[in-house]
Design an enzyme around this catalytic site. Structure first.
Site, PDB file in Angstrom:
ATOM      1  N   LYS B  78     -11.413 -49.782  -6.060  1.00 10.87           N
ATOM      2  CA  LYS B  78     -10.843 -48.697  -5.249  1.00 10.87           C
ATOM      3  C   LYS B  78     -11.951 -47.758  -4.798  1.00 10.87           C
ATOM      4  O   LYS B  78     -12.844 -47.432  -5.592  1.00 10.87           O
ATOM      5  CB  LYS B  78      -9.804 -47.941  -6.086  1.00 10.87           C
ATOM      6  CG  LYS B  78      -9.050 -46.861  -5.324  1.00 10.87           C
ATOM      7  CD  LYS B  78      -8.023 -46.156  -6.207  1.00 10.87           C
ATOM      8  CE  LYS B  78      -7.161 -45.186  -5.417  1.00 10.87           C
ATOM      9  NZ  LYS B  78      -6.191 -44.459  -6.270  1.00 10.87           N
ATOM     10  N   SER B 158      -1.351 -44.394  -4.271  1.00 12.54           N
ATOM     11  CA  SER B 158      -2.511 -44.362  -3.397  1.00 12.54           C
ATOM     12  C   SER B 158      -3.388 -45.619  -3.465  1.00 12.54           C
ATOM     13  O   SER B 158      -4.142 -45.860  -2.529  1.00 12.54           O
ATOM     14  CB  SER B 158      -3.383 -43.149  -3.730  1.00 12.54           C
ATOM     15  OG  SER B 158      -3.963 -43.273  -5.009  1.00 12.54           O
ATOM     16  N   SER B 182      -0.036 -43.795  -8.850  1.00 10.72           N
ATOM     17  CA  SER B 182      -0.853 -44.476  -7.830  1.00 10.72           C
ATOM     18  C   SER B 182      -1.339 -45.870  -8.201  1.00 10.72           C
ATOM     19  O   SER B 182      -1.909 -46.559  -7.352  1.00 10.72           O
ATOM     20  CB  SER B 182      -2.068 -43.620  -7.473  1.00 10.72           C
ATOM     21  OG  SER B 182      -1.684 -42.595  -6.597  1.00 10.72           O
TER      22      SER B 182
END
Lengths: 95, 494
Positions: B78, B158, B182
């Protein structure tokens, strides 16, 4: 519990975010909606309840106050938008 | 040779150990898959050359008998984790051009164990969002589509790019971060496994901060075993994060198949919202039955403050964000917009550099922390947070783990909720409470909605008891036998 345009301008100033004049009113509506929604917390009886400051059940560790990571000037200066002679450059602040 | 991108992380590990293929072959297969999947927009920065170098180095290590637990396995990272020398953006314009000269502890741990990094995945800007639509680099498209339709579906957020990459077989697994859901919510929307560990299990050092009392890194994988394997590498005490837990890391993989016989599983009656589709309720009931069939005892429990978790979160998280994001000032890294003076430069830089959702949260955070509102909002929310943690503590005196749906609905179409912040926030109504209490939680793909999109079940556990969470998750995985995957429609799209 609503915020008005002037309040948005004030908090935007505190947060150092430029907000165009024509966006202040819509932002006031958006923020008011959110703040009205969180207002439901007032229903909760929190008399005598301590505020949570850390979710971790631990004591913050201490360490000896010595330099552990020095001589990194070039790393620190690897990314600024503007630099000169080993310093960050900002607009003039002294008249 | 079989398609190397279809293997689970643990099967790929076993294949490398048995010399069935090399890391170079494995990595090349994923680089090819990534090249075919541009339309998903799952990556902000792909690093195929670096990945190949790392793969070749891994093959050399293995030949010399020095392979680590994740050696040669290609992962996606990420773009909230700093990796040395590679652009790190947090999907924000304000971090333009930032190349961190250091490595986050979690990615350093993965590298120590031999992992190969394919690139940095797309996400909601500064991890603020539940649909991956707030990214400065454009939305991520969910590899899943509704039956017979080609409407672009959100992957959740997210960690939406990580979820899409794992679901679409662009990476064997990925790192995510979870502040209010997330990892778990995008895992549920994308039909994969997502594990948020206990707060303190993984170091936060080198992860771009959103809300420091909540942020926690975790694995996103295609099996529970893979999550256990990857968590083992990611975890561990780190003196550079003062909230990192100084406790041993168990062998998570060893417990995965221990079953749930004799465990008590709580079913909290408050995990329902208005308009929750019956299929979600049915899946939850099915999950309860699966665990009973596997030998667990299920117990009805109550978490009375559940409905106040989301509003408390939307005070605490923006307050911390407004403080953490104060560092983006156009001086030391990232974007700068010149101004008439220093203050004007700050304001223009931040005005231009932050997107709408990030700006909204910074303003809310600034407001609730400002003089006159601090007690009424921030302190109140901190007290409610204590009550929510107490709810769980009381519950865990009776049960070993808790079963809930991960999200009250399946993934939605792009643009369907982006104009209504509160509707968007409701995505996290079942994930936020455990975040506020710092507890571990996993989302397991457990079924499909009537229109063919994945649905997830969530297991929550006691602090630092990821082992029970993994065992329970594994029991659900076995029973659900979720073998569906997205059709690879994106390969035909140029």
């Amino acid at each position: 519990m609503s915020v008005d345009k002037a309040t948005v301008a004030k908090i935007a100033n505190l947060a150092r975010i430029a907000v165009p004049e024509d966006q202040l009113e819509p932002l006031a509506d958006e923020l008011s909606n959110i703040l009205d929604w969180v207002e439901q917390l007032s229903e909760v009886d929190t008399e005598g309840v301590p505020p949570m400051t850390s979710v971790a059940d631990m004591t913050l560790p201490l360490r000896v106050d010595v330099v552990t990571d020095d001589d990194r000037r070039d790393d620190v200066l690897a990314n600024p938008p503007e630099q000169e002679m080993g310093f960050f450059v900002v607009p003039k602040v002294i008249e | 040779m079989a398609d190397l991108t279809e293997l689970t992380l643990s099967a790929a590990r076993d294949g490398l150990e048995n010399n069935e293929f090399s890391s170079k072959e494995m990595t090349e297969a994923h680089i090819d898959a990534m090249a075919d999947a541009g339309v998903l927009n799952a990556f902000i920065t792909a690093t195929p050359e670096l990945a190949l170098e790392e793969a070749v180095a891994s093959d050399t290590r293995r030949a010399a008998g020095n392979a680590g637990p994740l050696d040669g396995l290609p992962l996606a990272i990420k773009d909230l984790f700093c990796t040395q020398g590679v652009l790190a953006t947090a999907a924000s314009h304000i971090l333009d051009g930032f190349h961190p000269p250091y490595e986050s502890t979690v990615t350093a741990n993965l590298r120590r164990d031999g992992a190969v990094f394919l690139g940095k995945t797309n996400m909601d800007e500064f991890a603020m969002g539940s649909s991956n639509e707030t990214s400065f680099y454009g939305p991520v498209v969910n590899p899943w589509r509704r039956n017979g339709a080609d409407t672009p579906i959100v992957p959740g957020g997210s960690s939406g790019g990580s979820a899409a990459a794992v679901a679409a077989r662009l990476a064997l697994a990925a790192t995510g971060t979870d502040t209010g859901g997330s990892i778990r919510q995008p895992a549920a929307f994308s039909g994969i496994v997502g594990l948020k560990p206990t707060y303190g299990r993984c170091s936060r050092w080198g992860i771009i901060a959103f809300a420091s009392s909540l942020d926690q890194a975790g694995p996103m994988t295609r099996s529970v075993r893979d999550a256990a394997l990857m968590l083992g590498s990611m975890s561990g005490h780190d003196p550079k994060d003062s909230t990192s837990a100084d406790m041993p890391v168990p062998d998570f993989e060893a417990v995965v198949d221990q079953g749930v016989k004799g465990l008590k599983i709580g079913i909290p009656k408050e995990y329902r919202v208005d308009g929750m589709p019956e299929e979600v309720e049915n899946l939850w009931r099915q999950g309860t039955q699966w665990l009973q069939d596997a030998g667990a005892e299920t117990v009805d429990v109550s978490l009375p403050q559940t409905r106040y978790a989301l509003p408390a979160y939307y005070i605490v998280a923006p307050a911390e964000a407004s403080s953490n994001l104060a560092r983006y000032d156009g001086v030391r890294y990232g974007l700068r917009k010149e101004g008439e003076n220093l203050i004007d430069m700050y304001e223009r830089t931040r005005g231009e550099g932050f997107g709408a959702e990030v700006r909204r949260r910074i303003l809310i955070g600034t407001y609730v922390l400002s003089a006159g509102y601090y007690d009424a909002h921030y302190l109140k929310a901190q007290k409610v947070r204590t009550l929510i943690a107490r709810d769980f503590a009381t519950c865990f005196e009776l049960v070993d783990a808790i079963l809930t749906p991960t999200v009250p609905f399946p993934a939605f179409g792009q643009g369907e909720k982006s104009n209504d912040p509160i509707a968007m926030y409701l995505n996290d109504v079942f994930t936020v409470p455990a975040s506020l209490a710092g507890l571990p939680g996993i989302s397991i793909p457990a079924g499909l909605s009537s229109d063919g999109l994945p649905l997830g079940l969530q297991v929550l556990g006691k602090p630092f008891d990821e082992e029970t969470v993994l065992r329970t998750g594994r029991a659900l995985e076995l029973a659900a036998d979720f073998s569906a995957g997205p059709k690879k429609w994106w390969r035909a799209v140029v």
